[in-house]
Design an enzyme around this catalytic site. Structure first.
Site: not given
Length: 124
Positions: A33, A103
């Site tokens: 990402c 995340c």
């Protein structure tokens, strides 16, 4: 999609910046990402985290998890900070969408890397 708490930490991130002469620095990234997080710790002689800052290049969830993990560890002993899991960061934010769970993994990992850096420097 995001909880109010995630949006609050994204739009008003706490503890942004860096600590000069930090006791420990941890950096992690996710090549998939493109998120990169760096956590700076200041630790006193009793192994208490007296200050913590972060710099994150990434999405809103990455910024929110970085902000939350700094709030969770300030004033804690290193042994307590090491117990903070990826899941605990996500839960503290009221949850993250499944596609953004990686995340929270970065935030706890960056914290743990910073603690390891401190321990390595001190030779403990």
């Amino acid at each position: 999609m995001y909880t109010e708490k995630v949006m609050d930490h994204f739009t008003n991130p706490r503890n942004v910046g860096e600590i000069k002469e930090a006791s420990g620095i941890g950096e992690v990234g996710n090549a998939k990402c493109g998120d990169i997080m760096r956590i700076y710790l200041k630790v006193d002689d009793n192994d208490v985290i007296t200050d913590v800052k972060f710099k994150t290049f990434g999405c809103g969830a990455a910024i929110a998890t970085s902000s939350m993990v700094t709030e969770m560890v300030k004033g804690k002993k290193l042994s307590e900070a090491l117990e903070i899991s990826n899941q605990a960061v996500a839960e503290a934010l009221g949850g993250l969408p499944p596609a953004k769970m990686h995340c929270s993994n970065l935030a706890a990992d960056a914290l743990h890397h910073a603690i390891k850096d401190y321990i390595d420097k001190k030779g403990k």
